[in-house]
Write a protein that holds these residues in place. Structure first.
Motif, PDB file in Angstrom:
ATOM      1  N   GLY A 250       0.813  -1.202   0.000  1.00 15.88           N
ATOM      2  CA  GLY A 250       0.000   0.000   0.000  1.00 15.88           C
ATOM      3  C   GLY A 250       0.847   1.252   0.000  1.00 15.88           C
ATOM      4  N   PRO A 251       0.218   2.408  -0.185  1.00 19.02           N
ATOM      5  CA  PRO A 251       0.954   3.678  -0.115  1.00 19.02           C
ATOM      6  C   PRO A 251       1.552   3.856   1.274  1.00 19.02           C
ATOM      7  CG  PRO A 251      -1.256   3.983  -1.024  1.00 19.02           C
ATOM      8  CD  PRO A 251      -1.211   2.591  -0.480  1.00 19.02           C
ATOM      9  N   ALA A 252       2.766   4.402   1.334  1.00 19.67           N
ATOM     10  CA  ALA A 252       3.451   4.530   2.620  1.00 19.67           C
ATOM     11  C   ALA A 252       2.635   5.348   3.616  1.00 19.67           C
ATOM     12  CB  ALA A 252       4.829   5.161   2.408  1.00 19.67           C
ATOM     13  N   ARG A 253       1.963   6.386   3.128  1.00 19.81           N
ATOM     14  CA  ARG A 253       1.160   7.210   4.035  1.00 19.81           C
ATOM     15  C   ARG A 253       0.086   6.393   4.722  1.00 19.81           C
ATOM     16  NH1 ARG A 253      -0.245  11.654  -0.418  1.00 19.81           N
ATOM     17  NH2 ARG A 253       0.090   9.780  -1.686  1.00 19.81           N
ATOM     18  N   ARG A 254      -0.651   5.604   3.939  1.00 18.98           N
ATOM     19  CA  ARG A 254      -1.735   4.796   4.516  1.00 18.98           C
ATOM     20  C   ARG A 254      -1.183   3.713   5.435  1.00 18.98           C
ATOM     21  NH1 ARG A 254      -4.749   1.396   0.289  1.00 18.98           N
ATOM     22  NH2 ARG A 254      -3.202  -0.150   0.893  1.00 18.98           N
ATOM     23  N   VAL A 255      -0.097   3.091   5.035  1.00 19.92           N
ATOM     24  CA  VAL A 255       0.492   2.020   5.837  1.00 19.92           C
ATOM     25  C   VAL A 255       0.935   2.548   7.205  1.00 19.92           C
ATOM     26  CG1 VAL A 255       2.494   0.474   6.004  1.00 19.92           C
ATOM     27  CG2 VAL A 255       1.167   0.597   3.876  1.00 19.92           C
ATOM     28  N   LEU A 256       1.606   3.691   7.218  1.00 20.66           N
ATOM     29  CA  LEU A 256       2.099   4.233   8.479  1.00 20.66           C
ATOM     30  C   LEU A 256       0.965   4.770   9.350  1.00 20.66           C
ATOM     31  CD1 LEU A 256       5.380   5.976   7.295  1.00 20.66           C
ATOM     32  CD2 LEU A 256       5.154   3.842   8.583  1.00 20.66           C
ATOM     33  N   LEU A 257      -0.036   5.368   8.736  1.00 21.52           N
ATOM     34  CA  LEU A 257      -1.183   5.841   9.517  1.00 21.52           C
ATOM     35  C   LEU A 257      -1.899   4.671  10.177  1.00 21.52           C
ATOM     36  CD1 LEU A 257      -2.615   8.647   7.203  1.00 21.52           C
ATOM     37  CD2 LEU A 257      -1.490   8.932   9.417  1.00 21.52           C
ATOM     38  N   ASN A 258      -2.036   3.569   9.470  1.00 21.95           N
ATOM     39  CA  ASN A 258      -2.644   2.379  10.076  1.00 21.95           C
ATOM     40  C   ASN A 258      -1.792   1.862  11.228  1.00 21.95           C
ATOM     41  OD1 ASN A 258      -4.818   2.410   8.314  1.00 21.95           O
ATOM     42  ND2 ASN A 258      -3.906   0.937   6.885  1.00 21.95           N
ATOM     43  N   ALA A 259      -0.474   1.882  11.053  1.00 20.73           N
ATOM     44  CA  ALA A 259       0.418   1.384  12.105  1.00 20.73           C
ATOM     45  C   ALA A 259       0.437   2.294  13.319  1.00 20.73           C
ATOM     46  CB  ALA A 259       1.836   1.241  11.542  1.00 20.73           C
ATOM     47  N   SER A 260       0.044   3.564  13.160  1.00 22.61           N
ATOM     48  CA  SER A 260       0.089   4.498  14.284  1.00 22.61           C
ATOM     49  C   SER A 260      -0.959   4.221  15.352  1.00 22.61           C
ATOM     50  CB  SER A 260      -0.090   5.936  13.761  1.00 22.61           C
ATOM     51  OG  SER A 260      -1.424   6.197  13.367  1.00 22.61           O
ATOM     52  N   HIS A 261      -1.979   3.477  15.025  1.00 17.41           N
ATOM     53  CA  HIS A 261      -3.023   3.196  16.000  1.00 17.41           C
ATOM     54  C   HIS A 261      -2.467   2.318  17.125  1.00 17.41           C
ATOM     55  CE1 HIS A 261      -6.459   4.976  13.886  1.00 17.41           C
ATOM     56  NE2 HIS A 261      -5.824   4.609  12.775  1.00 17.41           N
ATOM     57  N   GLY A 262      -2.577   2.790  18.337  1.00 18.48           N
ATOM     58  CA  GLY A 262      -2.094   2.037  19.494  1.00 18.48           C
ATOM     59  C   GLY A 262      -0.602   2.174  19.751  1.00 18.48           C
ATOM     60  N   ALA A 263       0.108   2.967  18.942  1.00 17.49           N
ATOM     61  CA  ALA A 263       1.551   3.137  19.135  1.00 17.49           C
ATOM     62  C   ALA A 263       1.834   4.301  20.085  1.00 17.49           C
ATOM     63  CB  ALA A 263       2.245   3.374  17.797  1.00 17.49           C
TER      64      ALA A 263
END
Length: 303
Positions: A250-263
């Motif tokens: 996926g696009p890096a922006r979307r991937v990192l935003l998804n990973a930010s949840h709970g971090a």
């Protein structure tokens, strides 16, 4: 900070502080909380800075009881309140304050030249406004010479050592030389947190995995290439790092935003070209600063 700057600050043993921008808003007070915790984790001083060109807007208007510009009186009250808040949160951290009659963007970028990190809020006074980043925080993140941490969200953050959380870092093309990766490793160690290293990958449009004849092998090839880049970047990490590797399509922006949840923290790099005066933020850093579910650290990557 170079040796000359260190000596100017108090000799070669001078300790770089955490600098936090304060303005009296709720978001800046949460930034004070974060910065106090960060200073305690690193064992460094905390410096609270309020900057405003109050003379431009108030002229010679004075507060009658003290004979100072009324905005300056308000600013001094804000930094005193913020200093008390930091002292209650982390009593062992030395705190200094500064009230500067300057544009906040310029003042904070200059303060960052002798800081180990700058911490800022999103600068919003309502829940809707806080969803987007203020112009000051965006400008500082795009120009500062040190890492800039923007504290997002409407609730207090928990960043003390031993929380067992996650520090997410986006791994780009700098590989093992990435300043963002080194920063993320240190932050994860300070928090005793898992370091989640993320590499986004995509198939070119003509190799879309949605097409039944192209699904499978092309996707596996691009994913393996991403995994190889990630592994190469992580090769020299200390053996005791609690490390998680993720290659995500996926696009890096979307991937990192998804990973930010709970971090606890999301770390991204921003390339800095010497002599360039404009805003130096890539699309990925710009997107996560505006929309991340957790605090974001933007780390300069010299080019």
């Amino acid at each position: 900070m170079n040796a000359a700057a260190a000596r100017a600050r108090g000799g070669p043993q001078a300790i770089e502080p955490i600098v936090v921008g304060v303005d009296g808003s709720g978001s800046s007070l949460r930034a004070v909380d974060w910065a106090a915790n960060e200073a305690a984790l690193r064992g460094v001083p905390l410096r609270l800075v309020y900057a405003s060109l109050w003379e431009r807007y108030e002229g010679e208007s004075l507060a009658e009881d003290v004979g100072k510009p009324s905005e300056q009186v308000r600013a001094e009250d804000i930094v005193r309140t913020a200093a008390r808040r930091a002292g209650l949160r982390e009593p062992g951290v030395p705190v200094s304050t500064a009230v500067l009659p300057e544009e906040p963007e310029y003042a904070l970028v200059r303060e960052g030249r002798t800081a180990c990190a700058l911490v800022l809020g999103t600068r919003g006074r309502s829940g809707v406004v806080e969803l987007l980043l203020g112009s000051v925080s965006l400008a500082v993140a795009g120009h500062a010479d040190c890492p800039v941490i923007v504290v997002r969200g409407a609730s207090d953050n928990r960043v003390r050592a031993g929380t067992g959380g996650r520090v997410v870092v986006g791994v780009g093309d700098q590989g093992a030389e990435s300043a963002a990766l080194r920063f993320a490793v240190r932050e994860a160690a300070l928090r005793r947190a898992t370091l989640e290293a993320v590499r986004a990958w995509r198939c070119p449009a003509h190799e879309s995995t949605d097409h039944p004849l192209l699904a499978g092998e092309p996707a596996r090839l691009h994913e393996q290439q991403a995994a190889d880049v990630l592994e190469q970047a992580l090769k020299g990490l200390p053996a005791d790092v609690d490390l998680r590797r993720d290659t995500v399509e996926g696009p890096a922006r979307r991937v990192l935003l998804n990973a930010s949840h709970g971090a606890d923290l999301l770390v991204v790099g921003a390339r800095r070209h010497r002599g360039h005066r404009g805003l130096q933020l890539g699309r990925v850093a710009h997107a996560v600063l505006h929309h991340s579910a957790c605090a974001v650290a933007v780390v300069p990557e010299p080019v």
